[in-house]
Design a protein around this motif. Structure first.
Motif, short mmCIF file in Angstrom:
data_model
loop_
_atom_site.label_atom_id
_atom_site.label_comp_id
_atom_site.label_asym_id
_atom_site.label_seq_id
_atom_site.Cartn_x
_atom_site.Cartn_y
_atom_site.Cartn_z
N PRO A 102 0.82 -1.23 0.00
CA PRO A 102 0.00 0.00 0.00
C PRO A 102 0.84 1.26 0.00
N SER A 103 1.99 1.25 0.69
CA SER A 103 2.87 2.42 0.70
C SER A 103 3.44 2.70 -0.67
N ILE A 104 3.94 1.64 -1.32
CA ILE A 104 4.54 1.81 -2.65
C ILE A 104 3.48 2.25 -3.65
N ASP A 105 2.29 1.63 -3.59
CA ASP A 105 1.21 1.98 -4.53
C ASP A 105 0.75 3.43 -4.34
N ALA A 106 0.70 3.87 -3.07
CA ALA A 106 0.21 5.22 -2.78
C ALA A 106 1.31 6.28 -2.85
N GLY A 107 2.57 5.83 -2.83
CA GLY A 107 3.67 6.79 -2.84
C GLY A 107 3.80 7.55 -1.53
N GLU A 108 3.33 6.94 -0.43
CA GLU A 108 3.47 7.55 0.88
C GLU A 108 3.72 6.45 1.92
N VAL A 109 4.41 6.82 2.99
CA VAL A 109 4.76 5.84 4.02
C VAL A 109 3.52 5.51 4.84
N ILE A 110 3.07 4.27 4.75
CA ILE A 110 1.91 3.79 5.49
C ILE A 110 2.38 2.78 6.53
N VAL A 111 2.21 3.11 7.80
CA VAL A 111 2.65 2.21 8.87
C VAL A 111 1.58 1.18 9.17
N GLY A 112 0.33 1.57 9.14
CA GLY A 112 -0.76 0.64 9.35
C GLY A 112 -0.90 0.21 10.80
N ASP A 113 -1.79 -0.75 11.02
CA ASP A 113 -2.07 -1.26 12.35
C ASP A 113 -2.15 -2.79 12.28
N PRO A 114 -1.01 -3.45 12.14
CA PRO A 114 -1.01 -4.89 11.87
C PRO A 114 -1.47 -5.72 13.07
N ASP A 115 -1.98 -6.90 12.76
CA ASP A 115 -2.37 -7.87 13.77
C ASP A 115 -1.15 -8.74 14.08
N MET A 116 -0.53 -8.54 15.23
CA MET A 116 0.69 -9.24 15.57
C MET A 116 0.47 -10.73 15.85
N ARG A 117 -0.79 -11.14 15.90
CA ARG A 117 -1.05 -12.56 16.10
C ARG A 117 -0.61 -13.38 14.90
N VAL A 118 -0.39 -12.71 13.75
CA VAL A 118 0.10 -13.44 12.59
C VAL A 118 1.48 -14.03 12.88
N ILE A 119 2.23 -13.40 13.80
CA ILE A 119 3.52 -13.94 14.22
C ILE A 119 3.34 -14.93 15.37
#
Length: 257
Positions: free
Chosen positions: A43-60
C-alpha cells in the motif's frame, strides 16, 4: 516477549528457551512476510506515501513464537502492548552515533544483494524482501520519494535518522510501563536478562556475543551467490539438453542444375 535489539539478545533469549524470530528468518515463514507486504509495504509503494498501518501481531504469535526482534517490534511496540498486555520489552541501549553507524552499515549490507537478487531472479519472496527494505528506508528517513525512486544506494540521512531514533527511545519509555521494560546492553551479560524474565538459575556459559553485521553480510551474499549458481547450472543444463537431445535436422546437399 519483545525485543527491539541486537542479534546477541536474540541468541541469548533462544538459549534461555524462548522461540524467537528475527526478520532475517521471515523467509522460513512466507505467510508473515506476505502479511506485512500486503498490509503495509505494497500500500505504501502503490500510494507513494509511508503507510505504517495497524497490523495484527497474532500473525507472528500464531506460529508459536514467544519472542520477536528487529524492525517489527521497534515500529509496532504499541500494537504489541495492546494485543499482548502481559508481554515484556527489551530496549537495547547505545549512543545515537553508534546506532546510526550500525544501521547504515547493516542496511547497505542487506539491501544490495537482496535488490540484485530480486531484479535478476524475479522470485516473489525476493521482490517482497526488496520492497520491504525500501519501505524501511522511506520510514526511517520519512521520505516517501524513496518508495518510487530508482533503487537508492545510500539513503540514510543522519539529520533525520538520529532524531527519529532518539524520539523512538523516548516514546518507548513513555508508553511501556517501567515494570515491563528492560533497558539493556549485551555487555551486561546474563544476570539482567534472567532477573527481568524471572529465570533461575542463569546460564553459566559465555554470553553469545555476535558480530551481526558480519553475519548478515555473509548470509546475504551467500544467498545471492547460491541463487546465481543455481541459475547458471539451470541455464547450462538446459543448453546441454537442447544440444544433445533435440532432433537433428536432415542435411541435404544442393543439387546443381
Amino acid at each position: 516477549m519483545i525485543s527491539s535489539g541486537q542479534f546477541s539478545v536474540y541468541l541469548a533469549l533462544k538459549q534461555l528457551g524462548f522461540k524467537g524470530v528475527h526478520s532475517e528468518e521471515w523467509g522460513d515463514q512466507p505467510e508473515v512476510l506476505d502479511y506485512f507486504h500486503e498490509h503495509m509495504v505494497k500500500p505504501s509503494i502503490d500510494a507513494g506515501e509511508v503507510i505504517v498501518g495497524d497490523p495484527d501481531m497474532r500473525v507472528i504469535a500464531n506460529y508459536g513464537y514467544t519472542a520477536v526482534f528487529d524492525i517489527v517490534p521497534a515500529i509496532y511496540y504499541e500494537q504489541m502492548l495492546n494485543q499482548f498486555p502481559d508481554c515484556k520489552f527489551i530496549l537495547t541501549s547505545r549512543d545515537s552515533e553508534s546506532w546510526f553507524e550500525s544501521w547504515t552499515s547493516m542496511t547497505q549490507i542487506v539491501s544490495t544483494p537482496l535488490h540484485l537478487a530480486g531484479k535478476l531472479f524475479r522470485l516473489p519472496a525476493l521482490t517482497k524482501g526488496s520492497d520491504y527494505i525500501r519501505w524501511l528506508f522511506a520510514y526511517l528517513n520519512q521520505d516517501a520519494s524513496i518508495l518510487t525512486a530508482s533503487w537508492p544506494t545510500d539513503v540514510t540521512n543522519r539529520e533525520t535518522a538520529i532524531p527519529m531514533y532518539e524520539a523512538h527511545n523516548k516514546r518507548v519509555r513513555e508508553i511501556i510501563p517501567p515494570e515491563k521494560l528492560l533497558e539493556y546492553h549485551p555487555r551486561e551479560g546474563w544476570e539482567p536478562l534472567c532477573k527481568f524474565m524471572e529465570l533461575d538459575p542463569c546460564p553459566t556459559t559465555p554470553f553469545p556475543h555476535s558480530n551481526s553485521r558480519l553475519s548478515m553480510r555473509v548470509q546475504a551474499w551467500s544467498a545471492f551467490l547460491l541463487l546465481l549458481e543455481a541459475a547458471l547450472v539451470l541455464f547450462f543444463g538446459v543448453s546441454l539438453i537442447r544440444k544433445f537431445f533435440s532432433p537433428k535436422k536432415k542435411q541435404t546437399k544442393a543439387k546443381a542444375l
